[in-house]
Design a protein around this motif. Structure first.
Motif, PDB file in Angstrom:
ATOM      1  N   GLU B 260       0.797  -1.121  -0.030  1.00 39.16           N
ATOM      2  CA  GLU B 260       0.035  -0.094  -0.080  1.00 39.16           C
ATOM      3  C   GLU B 260       0.935   1.324  -0.056  1.00 39.16           C
ATOM      4  OE1 GLU B 260      -2.951  -0.565   3.032  1.00 39.16           O
ATOM      5  OE2 GLU B 260      -4.173  -0.998   1.619  1.00 39.16           O
ATOM      6  N   SER B 261       1.825   1.353  -0.904  1.00 36.41           N
ATOM      7  CA  SER B 261       2.799   2.405  -0.993  1.00 36.41           C
ATOM      8  C   SER B 261       3.214   2.263  -2.472  1.00 36.41           C
ATOM      9  CB  SER B 261       3.951   1.890   0.256  1.00 36.41           C
ATOM     10  OG  SER B 261       4.373   2.980   0.799  1.00 36.41           O
ATOM     11  N   TYR B 262       4.191   3.356  -2.529  1.00 37.01           N
ATOM     12  CA  TYR B 262       4.726   3.628  -3.942  1.00 37.01           C
ATOM     13  C   TYR B 262       6.220   2.814  -3.839  1.00 37.01           C
ATOM     14  CZ  TYR B 262       1.335   6.285  -6.091  1.00 37.01           C
ATOM     15  OH  TYR B 262       0.049   6.658  -6.662  1.00 37.01           O
ATOM     16  N   ASP B 263       6.622   1.859  -4.698  1.00 35.55           N
ATOM     17  CA  ASP B 263       7.812   1.334  -5.138  1.00 35.55           C
ATOM     18  C   ASP B 263       8.440   2.573  -5.937  1.00 35.55           C
ATOM     19  OD1 ASP B 263       7.156  -1.911  -5.790  1.00 35.55           O
ATOM     20  OD2 ASP B 263       7.456  -0.900  -3.818  1.00 35.55           O
ATOM     21  N   PHE B 264       9.783   2.926  -5.703  1.00 38.83           N
ATOM     22  CA  PHE B 264      10.626   3.955  -6.288  1.00 38.83           C
ATOM     23  C   PHE B 264      11.989   3.573  -6.540  1.00 38.83           C
ATOM     24  CE2 PHE B 264      12.411   5.986  -2.599  1.00 38.83           C
ATOM     25  CZ  PHE B 264      11.691   5.732  -1.731  1.00 38.83           C
ATOM     26  N   GLY B 265      12.613   4.164  -7.478  1.00 42.49           N
ATOM     27  CA  GLY B 265      13.973   4.004  -7.672  1.00 42.49           C
ATOM     28  C   GLY B 265      15.100   4.620  -6.531  1.00 42.49           C
ATOM     29  N   GLN B 266      16.275   4.152  -6.545  1.00 45.64           N
ATOM     30  CA  GLN B 266      16.929   4.717  -5.667  1.00 45.64           C
ATOM     31  C   GLN B 266      17.775   6.228  -6.251  1.00 45.64           C
ATOM     32  OE1 GLN B 266      18.258   4.278  -2.073  1.00 45.64           O
ATOM     33  NE2 GLN B 266      16.057   3.663  -2.794  1.00 45.64           N
ATOM     34  N   PRO B 267      17.901   7.097  -5.592  1.00 46.25           N
ATOM     35  CA  PRO B 267      18.506   8.359  -5.981  1.00 46.25           C
ATOM     36  C   PRO B 267      20.117   7.879  -6.286  1.00 46.25           C
ATOM     37  CG  PRO B 267      17.425   8.973  -4.099  1.00 46.25           C
ATOM     38  CD  PRO B 267      17.280   7.311  -4.302  1.00 46.25           C
ATOM     39  N   ASP B 268      20.835   8.767  -7.220  1.00 45.16           N
ATOM     40  CA  ASP B 268      22.274   8.537  -7.334  1.00 45.16           C
ATOM     41  C   ASP B 268      22.951   8.788  -6.156  1.00 45.16           C
ATOM     42  OD1 ASP B 268      24.740   9.967  -9.699  1.00 45.16           O
ATOM     43  OD2 ASP B 268      24.889   8.393  -7.815  1.00 45.16           O
ATOM     44  N   TRP B 269      23.170   8.125  -5.120  1.00 39.48           N
ATOM     45  CA  TRP B 269      23.832   8.560  -3.971  1.00 39.48           C
ATOM     46  C   TRP B 269      25.384   8.975  -4.036  1.00 39.48           C
ATOM     47  CZ3 TRP B 269      20.273   9.308  -0.820  1.00 39.48           C
ATOM     48  CH2 TRP B 269      19.183   8.665  -0.872  1.00 39.48           C
ATOM     49  N   SER B 270      25.965   8.850  -5.123  1.00 40.11           N
ATOM     50  CA  SER B 270      27.251   9.191  -5.350  1.00 40.11           C
ATOM     51  C   SER B 270      27.128  10.833  -5.635  1.00 40.11           C
ATOM     52  CB  SER B 270      28.019   8.668  -6.374  1.00 40.11           C
ATOM     53  OG  SER B 270      27.677   8.772  -7.735  1.00 40.11           O
ATOM     54  N   GLU B 271      26.121  11.033  -6.287  1.00 39.59           N
ATOM     55  CA  GLU B 271      25.881  12.543  -6.540  1.00 39.59           C
ATOM     56  C   GLU B 271      25.645  13.216  -5.072  1.00 39.59           C
ATOM     57  OE1 GLU B 271      22.814  13.524  -9.418  1.00 39.59           O
ATOM     58  OE2 GLU B 271      22.180  15.452  -8.485  1.00 39.59           O
ATOM     59  N   LEU B 272      24.802  12.528  -4.227  1.00 42.34           N
ATOM     60  CA  LEU B 272      24.598  13.245  -2.927  1.00 42.34           C
ATOM     61  C   LEU B 272      25.759  13.426  -2.202  1.00 42.34           C
ATOM     62  CD1 LEU B 272      22.735  14.318  -0.649  1.00 42.34           C
ATOM     63  CD2 LEU B 272      22.692  12.027   0.200  1.00 42.34           C
ATOM     64  N   LYS B 273      26.703  12.592  -2.307  1.00 43.46           N
ATOM     65  CA  LYS B 273      28.089  12.853  -1.564  1.00 43.46           C
ATOM     66  C   LYS B 273      28.878  13.784  -2.359  1.00 43.46           C
ATOM     67  CE  LYS B 273      29.146   8.082   0.200  1.00 43.46           C
ATOM     68  NZ  LYS B 273      28.491   7.178  -0.509  1.00 43.46           N
ATOM     69  N   ARG B 274      28.986  13.987  -3.703  1.00 39.00           N
ATOM     70  CA  ARG B 274      29.484  14.824  -4.287  1.00 39.00           C
ATOM     71  C   ARG B 274      29.175  16.266  -3.759  1.00 39.00           C
ATOM     72  NH1 ARG B 274      28.741  12.133  -8.875  1.00 39.00           N
ATOM     73  NH2 ARG B 274      27.506  13.770  -9.678  1.00 39.00           N
ATOM     74  N   VAL B 275      27.772  16.409  -3.831  1.00 39.87           N
ATOM     75  CA  VAL B 275      27.234  17.831  -3.701  1.00 39.87           C
ATOM     76  C   VAL B 275      27.378  18.367  -2.190  1.00 39.87           C
ATOM     77  CG1 VAL B 275      24.979  19.310  -3.547  1.00 39.87           C
ATOM     78  CG2 VAL B 275      25.544  17.339  -5.379  1.00 39.87           C
ATOM     79  N   ILE B 276      27.417  17.226  -1.353  1.00 34.70           N
ATOM     80  CA  ILE B 276      27.623  17.603   0.414  1.00 34.70           C
ATOM     81  C   ILE B 276      28.973  18.034   0.245  1.00 34.70           C
ATOM     82  CG2 ILE B 276      27.926  16.495   2.705  1.00 34.70           C
ATOM     83  CD1 ILE B 276      25.350  14.915   2.021  1.00 34.70           C
ATOM     84  N   SER B 277      30.066  17.379  -0.192  1.00 30.90           N
ATOM     85  CA  SER B 277      31.223  17.593  -0.039  1.00 30.90           C
ATOM     86  C   SER B 277      31.954  18.723  -0.750  1.00 30.90           C
ATOM     87  CB  SER B 277      32.174  16.543  -0.442  1.00 30.90           C
ATOM     88  OG  SER B 277      32.275  16.259  -1.991  1.00 30.90           O
ATOM     89  N   GLY B 278      30.782  19.548  -1.541  1.00 36.48           N
ATOM     90  CA  GLY B 278      31.295  20.910  -1.910  1.00 36.48           C
ATOM     91  C   GLY B 278      31.290  20.889  -3.498  1.00 36.48           C
ATOM     92  N   ASP B 279      30.758  19.781  -4.082  1.00 36.59           N
ATOM     93  CA  ASP B 279      31.037  19.881  -5.711  1.00 36.59           C
ATOM     94  C   ASP B 279      29.627  19.992  -6.330  1.00 36.59           C
ATOM     95  OD1 ASP B 279      32.187  17.392  -8.201  1.00 36.59           O
ATOM     96  OD2 ASP B 279      32.272  19.607  -7.955  1.00 36.59           O
ATOM     97  N   GLY B 280      28.752  20.584  -5.803  1.00 40.28           N
ATOM     98  CA  GLY B 280      27.580  20.627  -6.516  1.00 40.28           C
ATOM     99  C   GLY B 280      27.445  22.066  -7.196  1.00 40.28           C
ATOM    100  N   PRO B 281      26.513  22.465  -8.197  1.00 45.73           N
ATOM    101  CA  PRO B 281      26.523  23.383  -9.201  1.00 45.73           C
ATOM    102  C   PRO B 281      26.581  24.937  -8.346  1.00 45.73           C
ATOM    103  CG  PRO B 281      24.425  22.029  -9.321  1.00 45.73           C
ATOM    104  CD  PRO B 281      25.234  21.296  -8.233  1.00 45.73           C
ATOM    105  N   CYS B 282      26.121  24.879  -7.137  1.00 43.71           N
ATOM    106  CA  CYS B 282      25.941  26.233  -6.427  1.00 43.71           C
ATOM    107  C   CYS B 282      26.653  26.498  -5.273  1.00 43.71           C
ATOM    108  CB  CYS B 282      24.385  26.872  -6.023  1.00 43.71           C
ATOM    109  SG  CYS B 282      23.767  26.798  -8.155  1.00 43.71           S
ATOM    110  N   ASN B 283      27.269  25.343  -4.966  1.00 46.22           N
ATOM    111  CA  ASN B 283      27.941  25.430  -3.538  1.00 46.22           C
ATOM    112  C   ASN B 283      28.756  26.805  -3.087  1.00 46.22           C
ATOM    113  OD1 ASN B 283      27.452  22.595  -4.223  1.00 46.22           O
ATOM    114  ND2 ASN B 283      28.090  22.329  -2.241  1.00 46.22           N
ATOM    115  N   ALA B 284      29.670  27.003  -4.137  1.00 45.28           N
ATOM    116  CA  ALA B 284      30.594  28.353  -4.032  1.00 45.28           C
ATOM    117  C   ALA B 284      29.809  29.491  -4.057  1.00 45.28           C
ATOM    118  CB  ALA B 284      31.561  28.256  -5.047  1.00 45.28           C
TER     119      ALA B 284
END
Lengths: 287, 317, 95
Positions: B260-284
C-alpha cells in the motif's frame, strides 16, 4: 493554561491557509465606495494614483535587491517588511488608477506593460544605493516625504485614496522610524559609518527638490483630492532637522534643478528590464 | 571519585527517563555532552539551511511576473530568514553563539541542506521548490515538533505552521502554470525533472548508511528514519504530481498494492556525496553570497555596537 | 575578524488572546530599542496587537527547572553559564 497552549495561542492562525499573511490582515478597502467621486476628473485621479503608486513600486523593487545582502538577519526581516508594505500600497494605487481612468487596466498591466517613459515615479525611488548608509539616507527622505503626503491624503475626496492613505500612514511611520534610528546609529557610531552616512545624504540631497515641486496635475487636484507637494516641505524640513540635529549631521548643500515626474535617470531602464523580464517573455500568460 | 561517577550516572538516568517519557529537555537541564553537541550541530545546520535557502528563490523576487506572486515570494523568503533566526536562537540556548555559527557556515566547517546547492533556473523552479523541497522539509519537520529538546521542538511548531503556506503557494503557482501556455507547462515539467531526485536526497542517505540514526532516535532528536520519511514523502507527492499533470522522472515508480505504498528507484547516492562535499552546481556561489553579506555588513553592525556603548555611557554619566 | 557582535535578547509576547507574556525565543540587537523593533519585525508578521517585552539575556537570572531534584546545581545561576561548544580548539583530536 499550560505552556504549550499559551505558546500556540500566539502562533494560532485563522485556519484559512490560502492567505500568505495570516491573521491581522484586514482589507483596507472593505466597504469603500470605489466609484470616482463627482467633481473629480477620473483621468487626473488615475494619473495621480499611478504616480504615487509608481513611487512605491519602484522603491519596493530597490529594497528587494537587498534580499540575502542585508548586514544582519534581523535587518533582512525589517527591509523585507518595508518592501512588502510599499508593494501593497503600489498594488492598491495601481489598481485604483486603472479603474479611475476607465481603462480597466489591472495592477499587472500597469506594472509590466509600460516602458520607462511611461513611469511616473520620482527619481529618488529609482536610484540604487552605494551601501547600507546610502539606503538609509534614501529611505529616510522617501519615508518622511511619503508619510507627510499620506497623512494629508487621509482627507482626500476620493474615498479609496483616503483608505489607502490611512493604512499607509501606520506603515510609513514605522519605515521613517526605522530609517531615522539607523541614521543615528551610523552617524554616531564609528568614524567610518559616519563618513558613509554623510555620503548617503550627499547622494540623495540633489534629488529632494523633485519631491516638493508643484505640477499642473497636482494643482488641479488640490486641495480636495490631494495636497500640493510644496505644502509638505515644512514638515519634511522639520523632521529632517530634528533627526540630523541629533546626529550632528548637516543637510548637504545641493542646489539642484527639480525634475518633473516622467523625467528619469539612466537607472530606471535596467530596473524595469529586470522587473518585467519574465512577464514579457510570456505575453498573455497567467501566473 | 566514586561519588562523582554515581552522580553522573544518576543524572544520565534521569535524563534518559525524561526522554523516554516523551518529555522535554530544557536549556538548564543536565544533558550528556554528546546530546548537546549533536543538538547544536543539527539545529545549526537546520538554521544555516533556512538562510542559504533564501537564495535560490530570493533571486526571483525582483523578476516575479505578477505583483501578487512577487508579494507571496517576498513573504516566503522573509519567513525563511525568520526561521533561521528562530533556529539560531534555539541553538544559542545550548551555549552556541550565532556569530560563531555563521563563521562556521562561511568557512565550510558546518553544513546546510545540500538541496540548496542546485540552481533555480526559471520561475517554475520557484513553484517546484515550494511543492517538492518545502514538501520534503515538512515531512522532516512535523515529527521534529515532538523532538526531545524543548526550544527546538517549539521553534519547529512555529516553523511548521508558517511552512504549510509555503508549500501550498508553490503548488498553486504550478497549477496555474499547468493550466497556462505550452511554454509555461514545459517550464514546470523541466523544473520537476530537475528537482525530483535532489528532493528525495533531502532525507539523507539510506538507513543502511546512516550510522548516527540509532543514537539520534534513542535521544528522540530524530523521530523517524531517513527511509521512512522518504517513503512517506513519495506516497504523498505522487498523487500531487498526477493532479498537476507532470511526469516524475523515475521509471521504477509504481504503486505496490501489497505494501500500500509506492515502489521507487534509488537516487544516485554518489551525487549526494559529491554535492555535500562541495562539488554541487552552486555550493561556492551560495557560501560566497552569505560571506559577502556578512563581511560587507560588518561596519554597520560595528556602528550599532559603538552607538549603543556611547548611549549607555551617557545614560550612566 | 574583530566583529563585536550584537548581544542576545530574549523576547516575550502577549497575544491579544493570551493572559501573560510568553517567552518565544531570542534575537540579536545592539541595544534594547533595536531589540524591540527587531522583535516586532520577526514575531508580529502574522499577528497584530501583541505586546512585546525584550530583556537582555545577560539580565535574566534563572532557577533550576526541577527544584525538587537534589542533583542539580544551586539555583540562581545565570542562564548561559554553560561550557560552550567552542572551548576546545579544533586541533585537539578525538573530541
Amino acid at each position: 493554561m499550560g505552556f504549550d497552549t499559551a505558546y500556540e495561542a500566539i502562533t494560532e492562525e485563522s485556519g484559512d491557509q490560502r492567505w500568505a499573511f495570516g491573521t491581522g490582515f484586514a482589507d483596507p478597502l472593505a466597504g469603500v465606495d470605489t466609484s470616482v467621486p463627482d467633481g473629480v476628473a477620473g483621468a487626473d485621479l488615475a494619473a495621480y494614483c499611478l504616480a504615487i503608486g509608481d513611487d512605491a513600486l519602484i522603491m519596493s523593487q530597490r529594497l528587494q535587491e537587498w534580499l540575502a545582502r542585508a548586514p544582519e538577519l534581523e535587518e533582512e526581516t525589517a527591509l523585507a517588511n518595508i518592501a512588502l508594505d510599499l508593494l501593497g500600497q503600489a498594488r492598491l494605487l495601481l489598481t485604483r488608477a486603472g479603474h479611475a481612468d476607465g481603462s480597466g487596466r489591472t495592477e499587472d498591466d500597469l506594472a509590466y506593460g509600460r516602458g520607462p517613459d511611461e513611469f511616473r515615479n520620482v527619481r529618488l525611488a529609482e536610484v540604487g544605493d552605494a551601501d547600507f548608509g546610502g539606503l538609509m539616507a534614501r529611505l529616510l527622505v522617501f519615508s518622511t516625504w511619503r508619510l507627510a503626503l499620506l497623512d494629508r491624503l487621509r482627507a482626500s475626496a476620493d474615498p479609496v485614496l483616503a483608505a489607502i492613505a490611512a493604512k499607509g500612514v501606520q506603515e510609513l511611520t514605522y519605515h521613517r522610524d526605522y530609517a531615522a534610528q539607523w541614521l543615528l546609529r551610523l552617524a554616531l557610531g564609528t568614524s567610518y559609518s559616519r563618513e558613509r552616512m554623510a555620503a548617503g545624504l550627499a547622494a540623495v540631497a540633489p534629488l529632494t527638490a523633485d519631491l516638493f515641486a508643484d505640477s499642473d496635475l497636482e494643482l488641479r487636484l488640490s486641495p480636495e483630492v490631494a495636497p500640493r507637494p510644496a505644502e509638505l516641505r515644512a514638515e519634511f524640513d522639520e523632521v529632517l532637522a530634528t533627526v540630523l540635529g541629533r546626529a550632528s549631521l548637516a543637510w548637504p548643500d545641493a542646489p539642484a534643478r527639480p525634475a518633473p515626474r516622467g523625467e528619469h535617470t539612466r537607472e530606471l531602464g535596467p530596473l524595469l528590464d529586470e522587473l518585467q523580464s519574465v512577464a514579457r517573455a510570456h505575453p498573455g500568460a497567467t501566473w | 571519585m566514586t561519588e562523582a561517577l554515581d552522580v553522573t550516572e544518576a543524572l544520565e538516568q534521569h535524563f534518559d527517563e525524561v526522554v523516554a517519557r516523551d518529555r522535554r529537555i530544557e536549556p538548564r537541564d543536565w544533558m550528556p555532552e554528546g546530546y548537546r553537541k549533536t543538538m547544536i550541530r543539527q539545529i545549526a545546520q537546520h538554521a544555516h539551511s533556512e538562510i542559504i535557502g533564501m537564495q535560490p528563490e530570493g533571486g526571483w523576487v525582483t523578476r516575479a511576473p505578477s505583483l501578487r506572486r512577487k508579494a507571496i515570494l517576498l513573504a516566503k523568503v522573509q519567513d525563511e530568514a525568520g526561521h533561521g533566526m528562530y533556529l539560531y536562537s534555539a541553538a544559542e540556548t545550548l551555549g552556541a553563539d550565532r556569530a560563531d555559527l555563521t563563521r562556521r557556515l562561511i568557512t565550510g566547517a558546518q553544513k546546510y541542506s545540500s538541496i540548496f546547492n542546485y540552481p533555480a533556473l526559471s520561475f517554475a523552479d520557484v513553484g517546484v521548490i515550494g511543492w517538492l523541497v518545502d514538501g520534503a522539509a515538512i515531512c522532516n519537520q512535523v515529527p521534529l515538533c515532538r523532538s526531545s529538546y524543548g526550544p527546538y521542538a517549539r521553534a519547529m511548531i512555529r516553523i511548521c505552521k508558517e511552512e504549510s503556506f509555503h508549500q501550498r503557494q508553490g503548488y498553486e503557482l504550478l497549477l496555474t502554470m499547468m493550466r497556462g501556455t505550452p511554454a509555461q507547462q514545459e517550464l514546470v515539467q523541466d523544473a520537476t525533472t530537475r528537482w525530483w531526485w535532489p528532493s528525495l536526497m533531502m532525507f539523507g542517505p539510506p538507513d543502511t548508511e546512516s550510522p548516527n540514526t540509532a543514537q539520534s532516535m534513542r535521544w528522540r532528536i530524530k523521530r523517524h528514519t531517513n527511509d521512512e520519511l522518504r517513503q512517506r514523502f513519495v506516497d504523498m507527492t505522487v498523487p500531487q504530481a498526477q493532479a498537476l499533470g507532470v511526469t516524475l522522472p523515475d521509471p521504477e515508480l509504481r504503486w505496490n498494492a501489497e505494501r500500500e505504498s509506492y515502489d521507487f528507484g534509488q537516487p544516485d547516492w554518489s551525487e549526494l556525496k559529491r554535492v555535500i562535499s562541495g562539488d554541487g552546481p552552486c555550493n561556492a556561489e551560495r557560501i560566497e553570497r552569505r560571506r559577502a553579506a556578512h563581511e560587507d555588513g560588518a561596519w554597520v553592525r560595528e556602528a550599532a555596537v559603538a552607538y549603543a556603548a556611547r548611549e549607555s555611557k551617557e545614560a550612566s554619566a | 575578524m574583530s566583529d563585536p557582535g550584537w548581544p542576545l535578547y530574549e523576547v516575550f509576547l502577549r497575544s491579544k488572546r493570551g493572559l501573560n507574556h510568553v517567552h518565544v525565543g531570542s534575537l540579536h540587537a545592539a541595544d534594547a530599542q533595536m531589540a524591540l523593533r527587531h522583535a516586532r519585525d520577526l514575531y508580529t508578521r502574522r499577528n497584530e496587537g501583541v505586546s512585546i517585552w525584550v530583556v537582555a539575556s545577560a539580565d535574566i537570572t534563572a532557577s533550576s527547572p526541577d527544584e525538587k531534584d537534589p542533583f542539580f546545581a544551586p539555583s540562581g545561576d545565570k542562564v548561559y553559564r554553560h561550557p560552550t561548544f567552542y572551548d576546545i580548539p579544533d586541533s585537539v583530536p578525538h573530541i
